[in-house]
Design an enzyme around this catalytic site. Structure first.
Site, short mmCIF file in Angstrom:
data_model
loop_
_atom_site.label_atom_id
_atom_site.label_comp_id
_atom_site.label_asym_id
_atom_site.label_seq_id
_atom_site.Cartn_x
_atom_site.Cartn_y
_atom_site.Cartn_z
CD GLU A 3 -3.72 5.38 4.20
OE1 GLU A 3 -3.56 4.15 4.29
OE2 GLU A 3 -4.20 5.92 3.18
CE1 TYR A 42 0.14 1.82 2.67
CE2 TYR A 42 -0.89 2.36 4.78
CZ TYR A 42 -0.95 2.28 3.40
OH TYR A 42 -2.08 2.69 2.75
CG ASP A 50 -1.96 -0.91 0.10
OD1 ASP A 50 -1.52 -1.19 -1.05
OD2 ASP A 50 -3.10 -0.46 0.28
#
Ligand code: SF4
Length: 354
Positions: free
Chosen positions: A54, A137, A155
């Protein structure tokens, strides 16, 4: 009990239908990614791999990130291995991924997991958010994907899908809170861990492969039946964006100093600022009228120029070459070409050819 509709929000029925259809689509169409477990599988992937992927994916595409991910996980298979790595090795391995502050944050976070959590990632969104360098996030993504927890993972892909499904007329970035609230409607608490993990990945895959930024493939879209943007006839118009100010252009000089034995002079950049902490070629300042004083006196000659685009400005870097010596980090040219950040790699390549 009758559900009370929330103003300006999709009904529970709409949410349930879109969720069900998209999860079915994901069960068949999920992209195969090296850091993923397949859809529907309760066994969760290693949080270290989810976190690493990520962080890498925040700044680059999946095909570009994949070899970096494989190289990192081969060299540092666990978060403890990464925590024990030398800063310079991690910076060099990160070169080419951009946004080098993230590489420094990556190390800080790995070391915090190793020293404060016994090498085990915390398993809730709130605790993940307390780790250094982990933002909203990443915390949500790791909580959902690695631990199967309900989390609102938003996102750019998810923002785009929400803006289109609900034809949000407010432009970005002002639309962000609404898009996040819309996405939150789809996060339902009483699902299985696999569904909590699959839902954000289904949305991301839809955004990446079907509801693409330009020319969405609405004919192949599983949720076209509920898409307000498609109903307007101009789905690609969403999300609306405030026009960006033009990117300024700067100029600079890169100094390629060679020792005549296959070595090139590098300098470590200050920790703070652009490319902070990375090794690079000696350069002038970057602006309208850069300082032309070379780092050491030598018989300098021009070898052309290279162009590079950073997020906030574009750069023309004139490349000057000389043979000489001095107090630098002398590095084999081949090694420098392989490990330097892209802008310096371009300049060194130009200097060695020129
Ligand atoms: Fe995106 Fe088109 Fe699907 Fe709407 S119908 S969600 S615009 S791909």
């Amino acid at each position: 009990m009758v559900a009370v509709p929330i103003p300006d929000m999709p009904s529970a029925e709409t949410v349930a239908r879109i969720r069900a259809v998209l999860l079915d689509w994901y069960a068949v169409q999920a992209r195969t990614l090296v850091w993923r477990t397949p859809p529907g599988v309760e066994r969760r992937p290693d949080p270290y791999r989810v976190w690493l992927s990520e962080v890498m994916l925040q700044q680059t595409t999946t095909p570009h990130a994949t070899p970096y991910f494989l190289a990192f996980t081969t060299r540092w298979p666990t978060v403890n291995d990464l925590a024990a790595a030398q800063d310079g090795d991690v910076m060099a391995a990160w070169a080419g991924l951009g946004y080098y502050a993230r590489a420094r944050n990556l190390l800080t976070c790995a070391r915090a997991v190793a020293s404060d959590h016994g090498g085990v990632f915390p398993d809730t969104e709130a605790a993940l958010l307390n780790l250094p360098g982990v933002g909203a996030y990443t915390a949500a993504a790791v909580a959902a994907i690695a631990f199967g927890r309900p989390a609102n993972v938003v996102d750019g892909n998810v923002e785009r899908v929400m803006a289109r499904l609900f034809a949000v007329e407010t432009p970005l970035p002002a639309a962000r809170p609404r898009l996040k609230a819309l996405a939150a409607r789809f996060v339902i608490g009483d699902q299985s861990g696999a569904e909590h993990a699959d839902w954000p990945q289904a949305l991301m895959d839809l955004g990446a492969t079907v509801c693409r930024p330009k020319s969405p493939l609405c004919d192949s879209c599983p949720v076209a039946f509920g898409c307000a943007a498609l109903a307007t006839g101009e789905p690609g118009r969403y999300p609306l964006k405030v026009k960006k100010a033009e990117r300024p252009h700067r100029y600079g000089i890169a100094w390629v100093l060679r020792d005549g034995q296959g070595g090139v002079a590098l300098m470590r950049r200050p920790d703070k600022g652009l490319l902070g902490g990375m090794l690079g070629l000696p350069t002038s300042d970057w602006g309208d009228n850069p300082d032309t004083t070379p780092p050491v006196p030598a018989d300098w000659r021009e070898a052309g120029a290279v162009e590079h685009v950073f997020t906030h400005f574009s750069l023309t870097l004139a490349v000057h070459v000389a043979a000489g010596e001095g107090d630098f980090v002398w590095t084999a040219e081949a090694e420098a070409l392989a490990g330097l950040p892209t802008v310096f790699r371009k300049a060194l390549d130009r200097g060695l050819a020129g």
